[in-house]
Write an enzyme that holds these catalytic residues in place. Structure first.
Site, mmCIF file in Angstrom:
data_model
loop_
_atom_site.group_PDB
_atom_site.id
_atom_site.type_symbol
_atom_site.label_atom_id
_atom_site.label_comp_id
_atom_site.label_asym_id
_atom_site.label_seq_id
_atom_site.Cartn_x
_atom_site.Cartn_y
_atom_site.Cartn_z
ATOM 1 N N HIS A 82 0.845 -1.360 0.076
ATOM 2 C CA HIS A 82 -0.100 0.154 -0.016
ATOM 3 C C HIS A 82 0.807 1.221 -0.016
ATOM 4 C CE1 HIS A 82 -3.670 2.219 0.931
ATOM 5 N NE2 HIS A 82 -2.886 3.032 1.490
ATOM 6 N N ASP A 161 -14.732 3.004 6.787
ATOM 7 C CA ASP A 161 -13.794 3.869 6.146
ATOM 8 C C ASP A 161 -14.329 4.680 4.904
ATOM 9 O OD1 ASP A 161 -11.000 4.859 6.172
ATOM 10 O OD2 ASP A 161 -11.260 3.931 4.218
ATOM 11 N N ARG A 168 -13.903 13.104 6.642
ATOM 12 C CA ARG A 168 -12.587 13.627 7.260
ATOM 13 C C ARG A 168 -12.198 14.503 6.097
ATOM 14 N NH1 ARG A 168 -8.978 8.922 7.272
ATOM 15 N NH2 ARG A 168 -7.444 10.451 7.747
ATOM 16 N N SER A 183 -7.682 3.965 8.887
ATOM 17 C CA SER A 183 -8.071 4.147 7.459
ATOM 18 C C SER A 183 -7.531 3.134 6.659
ATOM 19 C CB SER A 183 -8.045 5.400 6.999
ATOM 20 O OG SER A 183 -8.471 5.634 5.740
ATOM 21 N N LYS A 187 -8.452 -1.394 6.119
ATOM 22 C CA LYS A 187 -8.716 -1.860 4.776
ATOM 23 C C LYS A 187 -7.560 -3.228 4.610
ATOM 24 C CE LYS A 187 -8.513 2.094 3.087
ATOM 25 N NZ LYS A 187 -8.454 3.444 2.760
#
Ligand code: URA
Length: 434
Positions: A82, A161, A168, A183, A187
């Site tokens: 990620h 999320d 946000r 967040s 995931k």
């Protein structure tokens, strides 16, 4: 339990209990807690922070808000990667085939681009026919058969999320470490991989502007991942200028293919070797970083990484010929150069603004529903530290519309800062956190 009590407790610097965190996340996901109370809690968290236990509880509560992927039908160690988001970040397109060619299983969920940052799913759709919404069965079969699959995140994965991130985004509460960690990690944990490698961006084009902030984020991400029982490493990398040269969906795919062919090197290849080495060593497929880097370089040199990309594209219904013949990928009809108006050394390139130029050309989305033009974008010819002469092309604009192309030339020129004295390029890999 009352949401007002939780908000006041965090506002006054208290630590929320596991039950209080679950109450807030479950209530918000079900629509029982209104946006105004949740945004007040997010703001209190932004100012007061959270300790490790609270951050883990928040991550787990979010992870449990929806479906979780069970990767047990896939044989072997499963890995995921990620990035915290950047401009010109086509790393997954290179890294995933590289590590899959070395025997690691990549089962990856990716997102679409929003705002100035791109998304892997949009980039992959540049391959004619490519399908990102494959069935779960096909996803598992592909990973077992060829070693990799990348699919779009389903709506049921971490619904908390989806709601919280949108909130946000409009309440000034994105740059909070516990909120970013929960967040991202909710995931990644819900996606089921055993090994998670994170590319934490640092600089003007990233959420974390300084190396100290990026390191704090990287340490918190790896701690939460480990506490949740996964193997996690994070690499902190520079995002003061775009990554590589291409910004825009198909243009980035073409640059990624050139790296896999061994034709393009530099920071992009270095990043893939560094992240790939973390993945292979954490997965136990390489003894140490040196051995892992040798395996990864070999996968480029012997063509097996490029072959893996071809197999992957075909397995998700894309045209494998487009990996060899780049003219089969989308291309914009208009090309305009951006001539430099004076001589000097490039001292800074505004990464975020370059992403916005690509978006202005039609390459990015202002809202989730916007359609995007896969062929448009920008190719930079000069990067930080390079010498430029008056009249040299700083970049080429790829556009579908004459007026937007001309506007983009001016916008792009304004992204560059030159200095008279030579400029030293900052270290690209800033730290590795394991
Ligand atoms: N990426 C995410 O998925 N969430 C954040 O909060 C920031 C970056």
């Amino acid at each position: 339990m009352q949401m007002t009590d939780l908000i006041a407790k965090k506002r006054d610097g208290g630590a929320l209990s596991t039950e209080e965190i679950q109450f807030a996340i479950q209530g918000y996901t079900r629509g029982e807690i209104p946006d105004y109370q949740m945004s007040a809690l997010c703001m209190a968290i932004l100012f007061r922070g959270m300790d490790d236990r609270e951050t883990l509880d928040l991550t787990l509560a979010m992870m449990h808000s929806g479906e979780m992927l069970d990767l047990s039908p896939i044989r072997g160690v499963k890995a995921d990667k990620h990035s915290t988001g950047g401009v010109g970040d086509k790393t997954s397109l290179i890294l995933c085939p590289m590590v899959a060619a070395c025997g690691l299983k990549i089962a990856k969920m990716s997102g679409r681009g929003l705002g100035h940052t791109g998304g892997t799913i949009d980039k992959l759709e540049s391959f004619p026919g490519f399908v990102t919404g494959i069935s779960e069965q096909r996803f598992f079969d592909n990973v077992n058969r060829i070693g990799m699959a990348i699919a779009g995140q389903t709506a049921d994965l971490v619904p908390a999320d989806k709601k919280l991130y949108a909130l946000r985004d409009v309440t000034g509460t994105v740059p909070s470490i516990p909120l970013i960690v929960s967040s991202i990690m909710s995931k990644k944990l819900a996606s089921g991989a055993d090994v998670i490698v994170l590319d934490v961006k640092c600089g003007s084009g990233a959420f974390m502007k300084t190396p100290a902030q990026a390191e704090e984020l990287a340490r918190s991400l790896t701690r939460v991942g480990r506490l949740a029982g996964r193997k996690v490493a994070a690499v902190i990398t520079d995002m003061d200028e775009p990554l590589g040269c291409a910004v825009g969906n198909a243009l980035e795919v073409k640059e990624a293919i050139r790296v896999l062919r061994g034709e393009a090197k530099g920071e992009l290849l270095e990043l893939c070797l560094t992240l790939g080495a973390c993945m292979l060593t954490e997965a136990g497929l390489a003894e140490d970083d040196r051995a892992a880097r040798r395996m990864l370089q070999q996968a480029i040199d012997d063509g097996s990484a490029l072959r893996k990309l071809r197999e992957f594209v075909e397995a998700q219904y894309g045209d494998p010929a487009s990996v060899d013949d780049l003219s089969l990928l989308p291309a914009a009809p208009i090309r305009l150069e951006v001539p430099c108006e004076s001589a000097g050394f490039v001292s800074h390139i505004q990464a975020e603004q370059i992403g916005l130029v690509s978006m202005h050309l039609g390459g990015g989305r202002a809202t989730k529903e916007s359609a995007i033009d896969l062929g448009v974008g920008v190719v930079l010819h000069k990067k930080v530290g390079d010498r430029v002469e008056k009249g040299d092309s700083l970049a080429t604009i790829h556009a579908s519309d004459e007026k937007k192309a001309r506007e983009a030339v001016e916008l792009l020129r304004a992204c560059y800062t030159l200095s008279e004295a030579p400029v030293e390029k900052p270290d690209f890999i800033k730290a590795i956190v394991r």
